[in-house]
Design a protein around this motif. Structure first.
Motif, short mmCIF file in Angstrom:
data_model
loop_
_atom_site.label_atom_id
_atom_site.label_comp_id
_atom_site.label_asym_id
_atom_site.label_seq_id
_atom_site.Cartn_x
_atom_site.Cartn_y
_atom_site.Cartn_z
N PRO A 292 42.18 12.09 23.71
CA PRO A 292 41.13 12.69 23.71
C PRO A 292 40.42 12.35 23.90
O PRO A 292 38.71 12.34 24.75
N ALA A 293 40.16 10.83 24.38
CA ALA A 293 38.68 10.06 24.88
C ALA A 293 39.23 9.94 25.84
O ALA A 293 37.78 9.33 26.63
N LEU A 294 39.83 10.07 26.65
CA LEU A 294 39.73 10.00 27.79
C LEU A 294 39.30 11.49 28.53
O LEU A 294 38.85 11.43 29.72
N LEU A 295 38.58 12.45 27.28
CA LEU A 295 37.77 14.33 28.20
C LEU A 295 35.90 13.92 28.28
O LEU A 295 36.05 13.12 26.70
N ARG A 296 35.59 14.69 29.18
CA ARG A 296 34.29 14.05 28.42
C ARG A 296 34.50 15.83 28.61
O ARG A 296 34.31 16.39 29.41
N CYS A 297 33.36 16.21 27.48
CA CYS A 297 33.12 17.51 27.37
C CYS A 297 32.19 18.14 27.68
O CYS A 297 31.04 16.85 27.10
N SER A 298 31.41 18.71 28.25
CA SER A 298 29.58 19.25 28.68
C SER A 298 30.47 21.29 28.66
O SER A 298 30.54 21.69 29.20
#
Length: 69
Positions: free
Chosen positions: A33-39
């Motif tokens: 999850p730390a590799l994902l950037r949610c926007s």
């Protein structure tokens, strides 16, 4: 649609004779999850021309599917 989890793993769109695709990160297992950037995003009010332009710009172009036996 995945019959186990309900995720749509890939969506395609043919634009100007070329096949474009987008792959859902939710279809992968063991993604950190730390590799994902949610926007947040919204497509409200987007007309067809704007939608096709966005897909051509952001999606994977010239997709080919192969069958395996």
């Amino acid at each position: 649609m995945c019959t186990v989890c309900g995720v749509a793993p890939v969506v395609t769109s043919r634009i100007d004779g070329r096949l474009y695709a987008v792959v859902s990160v939710n279809a992968f297992e063991n993604v950190e999850p730390a590799l994902l950037r949610c926007s947040p995003s919204t497509f409200e009010g987007e007309d067809e021309q704007a939608r096709m332009s966005r897909r051509k710009r952001d999606w994977i172009a010239d997709v080919q599917f192969e069958t395996t036996s």
